[in-house]
Scaffold this motif. Structure first.
Motif, PDB file in Angstrom:
ATOM      1  N   GLY A  50       0.810  -1.216   0.000  1.00  0.00           N
ATOM      2  CA  GLY A  50       0.000   0.000   0.000  1.00  0.00           C
ATOM      3  C   GLY A  50       0.840   1.260   0.000  1.00  0.00           C
ATOM      4  O   GLY A  50       0.487   2.257  -0.628  1.00  0.00           O
ATOM      5  N   ALA A  51       1.979   1.201   0.670  1.00  0.00           N
ATOM      6  CA  ALA A  51       2.863   2.361   0.746  1.00  0.00           C
ATOM      7  C   ALA A  51       3.504   2.696  -0.600  1.00  0.00           C
ATOM      8  O   ALA A  51       4.031   3.787  -0.781  1.00  0.00           O
ATOM      9  CB  ALA A  51       3.951   2.127   1.792  1.00  0.00           C
ATOM     10  N   PHE A  79      -2.416  -4.896  -3.352  1.00  0.00           N
ATOM     11  CA  PHE A  79      -2.727  -4.636  -1.944  1.00  0.00           C
ATOM     12  C   PHE A  79      -3.882  -5.532  -1.501  1.00  0.00           C
ATOM     13  O   PHE A  79      -3.829  -6.160  -0.441  1.00  0.00           O
ATOM     14  CB  PHE A  79      -3.075  -3.157  -1.744  1.00  0.00           C
ATOM     15  CG  PHE A  79      -3.482  -2.817  -0.344  1.00  0.00           C
ATOM     16  CD1 PHE A  79      -2.539  -2.718   0.662  1.00  0.00           C
ATOM     17  CD2 PHE A  79      -4.816  -2.606  -0.027  1.00  0.00           C
ATOM     18  CE1 PHE A  79      -2.917  -2.418   1.960  1.00  0.00           C
ATOM     19  CE2 PHE A  79      -5.198  -2.301   1.264  1.00  0.00           C
ATOM     20  CZ  PHE A  79      -4.246  -2.206   2.260  1.00  0.00           C
ATOM     21  N   GLY A  80      -4.929  -5.621  -2.318  1.00  0.00           N
ATOM     22  CA  GLY A  80      -6.065  -6.490  -2.000  1.00  0.00           C
ATOM     23  C   GLY A  80      -5.665  -7.951  -1.920  1.00  0.00           C
ATOM     24  O   GLY A  80      -6.145  -8.693  -1.062  1.00  0.00           O
ATOM     25  N   TYR A  81      -4.758  -8.364  -2.799  1.00  0.00           N
ATOM     26  CA  TYR A  81      -4.274  -9.746  -2.792  1.00  0.00           C
ATOM     27  C   TYR A  81      -3.545 -10.068  -1.491  1.00  0.00           C
ATOM     28  O   TYR A  81      -3.826 -11.069  -0.836  1.00  0.00           O
ATOM     29  CB  TYR A  81      -3.349  -9.972  -3.991  1.00  0.00           C
ATOM     30  CG  TYR A  81      -2.568 -11.249  -3.937  1.00  0.00           C
ATOM     31  CD1 TYR A  81      -3.170 -12.464  -4.234  1.00  0.00           C
ATOM     32  CD2 TYR A  81      -1.229 -11.254  -3.572  1.00  0.00           C
ATOM     33  CE1 TYR A  81      -2.459 -13.642  -4.182  1.00  0.00           C
ATOM     34  CE2 TYR A  81      -0.506 -12.424  -3.526  1.00  0.00           C
ATOM     35  CZ  TYR A  81      -1.124 -13.621  -3.823  1.00  0.00           C
ATOM     36  OH  TYR A  81      -0.414 -14.788  -3.753  1.00  0.00           O
ATOM     37  N   PRO A 109      -8.032 -13.855  -1.598  1.00  0.00           N
ATOM     38  CA  PRO A 109      -6.848 -13.507  -2.405  1.00  0.00           C
ATOM     39  C   PRO A 109      -7.056 -13.736  -3.904  1.00  0.00           C
ATOM     40  O   PRO A 109      -6.335 -13.174  -4.722  1.00  0.00           O
ATOM     41  CB  PRO A 109      -5.761 -14.441  -1.859  1.00  0.00           C
ATOM     42  CG  PRO A 109      -6.497 -15.610  -1.314  1.00  0.00           C
ATOM     43  CD  PRO A 109      -7.824 -15.082  -0.827  1.00  0.00           C
ATOM     44  N   THR A 110      -8.051 -14.554  -4.271  1.00  0.00           N
ATOM     45  CA  THR A 110      -8.268 -14.871  -5.678  1.00  0.00           C
ATOM     46  C   THR A 110      -8.847 -13.696  -6.453  1.00  0.00           C
ATOM     47  O   THR A 110      -8.366 -13.361  -7.545  1.00  0.00           O
ATOM     48  CB  THR A 110      -9.206 -16.091  -5.814  1.00  0.00           C
ATOM     49  OG1 THR A 110      -8.629 -17.198  -5.130  1.00  0.00           O
ATOM     50  CG2 THR A 110      -9.436 -16.453  -7.264  1.00  0.00           C
ATOM     51  N   THR A 113      -6.509 -11.033  -7.753  1.00  0.00           N
ATOM     52  CA  THR A 113      -5.650 -11.455  -8.866  1.00  0.00           C
ATOM     53  C   THR A 113      -6.382 -11.281 -10.189  1.00  0.00           C
ATOM     54  O   THR A 113      -5.758 -10.985 -11.210  1.00  0.00           O
ATOM     55  CB  THR A 113      -5.158 -12.908  -8.725  1.00  0.00           C
ATOM     56  OG1 THR A 113      -6.275 -13.793  -8.752  1.00  0.00           O
ATOM     57  CG2 THR A 113      -4.364 -13.103  -7.464  1.00  0.00           C
ATOM     58  N   PHE A 114      -7.707 -11.444 -10.165  1.00  0.00           N
ATOM     59  CA  PHE A 114      -8.485 -11.160 -11.372  1.00  0.00           C
ATOM     60  C   PHE A 114      -8.366  -9.686 -11.722  1.00  0.00           C
ATOM     61  O   PHE A 114      -8.392  -9.313 -12.892  1.00  0.00           O
ATOM     62  CB  PHE A 114      -9.953 -11.540 -11.188  1.00  0.00           C
ATOM     63  CG  PHE A 114     -10.185 -13.022 -10.991  1.00  0.00           C
ATOM     64  CD1 PHE A 114      -9.250 -13.975 -11.374  1.00  0.00           C
ATOM     65  CD2 PHE A 114     -11.360 -13.464 -10.414  1.00  0.00           C
ATOM     66  CE1 PHE A 114      -9.480 -15.325 -11.184  1.00  0.00           C
ATOM     67  CE2 PHE A 114     -11.598 -14.819 -10.229  1.00  0.00           C
ATOM     68  CZ  PHE A 114     -10.664 -15.753 -10.618  1.00  0.00           C
ATOM     69  N   GLY A 115      -8.244  -8.838 -10.697  1.00  0.00           N
ATOM     70  CA  GLY A 115      -8.048  -7.405 -10.929  1.00  0.00           C
ATOM     71  C   GLY A 115      -6.738  -7.118 -11.641  1.00  0.00           C
ATOM     72  O   GLY A 115      -6.675  -6.242 -12.510  1.00  0.00           O
ATOM     73  N   VAL A 116      -5.692  -7.849 -11.296  1.00  0.00           N
ATOM     74  CA  VAL A 116      -4.389  -7.676 -11.965  1.00  0.00           C
ATOM     75  C   VAL A 116      -4.500  -8.075 -13.432  1.00  0.00           C
ATOM     76  O   VAL A 116      -4.019  -7.366 -14.328  1.00  0.00           O
ATOM     77  CB  VAL A 116      -3.290  -8.500 -11.255  1.00  0.00           C
ATOM     78  CG1 VAL A 116      -1.996  -8.491 -12.056  1.00  0.00           C
ATOM     79  CG2 VAL A 116      -3.058  -7.995  -9.850  1.00  0.00           C
TER      80      VAL A 116
END
Length: 191
Positions: A50-51, A79-81, A109-110, A113-116
Motif C-alpha cells: 500500500g505504501a 494490496f487487496g491480494y 486472495p483470488t 488477482t483477477f483485478g491484476v
C-alpha cells in the motif's frame, strides 16, 4: 534519476521498486526464521504494498496516462491480494471452518488477482502509443513463456519426486516476476 524526478526533489521509480523488494525480502526472511508470525507478516506485506501507491505516482514512473492508470490498478489489486491472503491464511490457521466458509475465504486472495489480469487487458486496450503497447505485449509473452517453461520443468521434477509439491497459485507471482524481468531487459537493451 530522470531530470523530472530530480527537479521535484523526489526519488526514481527504481529506488521505490528496490525499496519495496528489499522490504519484501526482509519480511520474508523474518517470516522464514520464525521472528514474526503469519498475521503480522501479512500485515507488513500489505503495508509495504500500500505504501508504494503514492511514491510510484510521484516518481514519474508512468510513460503514458494509460500506464499511470494501469500502475494504480495493479497496486490496488496487489494490496487487496496481500490483504486477502493474510486474512484467509489467518482464518484458516486459527479456526475450524466449514467447507463453504473455506470456499469463501479462498476467494479473498483470488478476486484481486483477477483485478491484476483485468488491469493488464484494460491497459492494452487503453494504451494509445503503439510502441509502448508492443513492448508490454512482448514482455507479457516472455513472462508467459517463463511460467510455462518453469511449470513444465517443475512438474516433471515433482512427478519424479525430486522436488516438493508447489501450489498452483504461484503462477501469477512467477508470471509477474517474469514480466518485470522482461521489462527490465527491454529497458537495459533500449528496445
Amino acid at each position: 534519476m530522470s531530470g523530472d524526478t530530480e527537479a521535484r526533489g523526489g526519488r526514481s521509480q527504481g529506488f521505490w521498486v528496490g525499496l519495496y523488494l528489499a522490504s519484501v525480502a526482509i519480511i520474508g526472511a523474518l517470516k522464514l526464521t520464525g521472528a514474526i508470525e503469519s498475521p503480522f507478516g501479512f500485515i507488513l506485506l500489505a503495508v509495504a504494498t500500500g505504501a508504494m501507491i503514492v511514491p510510484m505516482r510521484r516518481a514519474g514512473a508512468c510513460t503514458s496516462p494509460a500506464m499511470a492508470t494501469y500502475n494504480r490498478r495493479v497496486l490496488v489489486s496487489t494490496f487487496g491480494y496481500v490483504l486477502g491472503l493474510g486474512i484467509a491464511v489467518t482464518l484458516w490457521n486459527s479456526y475450524t471452518l466449514s467447507t463453504p466458509v473455506v470456499f469463501v475465504i479462498s476467494l479473498l486472495p483470488t478476486l484481486p488477482t483477477f483485478g491484476v489480469i483485468w488491469a493488464m487487458g484494460r491497459y492494452l486496450a487503453d494504451e494509445q502509443d503503439e510502441y509502448l503497447r508492443h513492448r508490454t505485449i512482448m514482455a507479457a509473452l516472455v513472462a508467459l513463456g517463463f511460467v510455462l517453461a518453469l511449470g513444465i520443468f517443475w512438474g516433471f521434477l515433482e512427478m519424479f519426486e525430486l522436488v516438493p509439491h508447489v501450489w498452483a497459485w504461484w503462477v501469477l507471482p512467477v508470471w509477474a516476476i517474469g514480466l518485470g524481468a522482461a521489462q527490465l531487459w527491454q529497458k537495459v537493451r533500449g528496445a
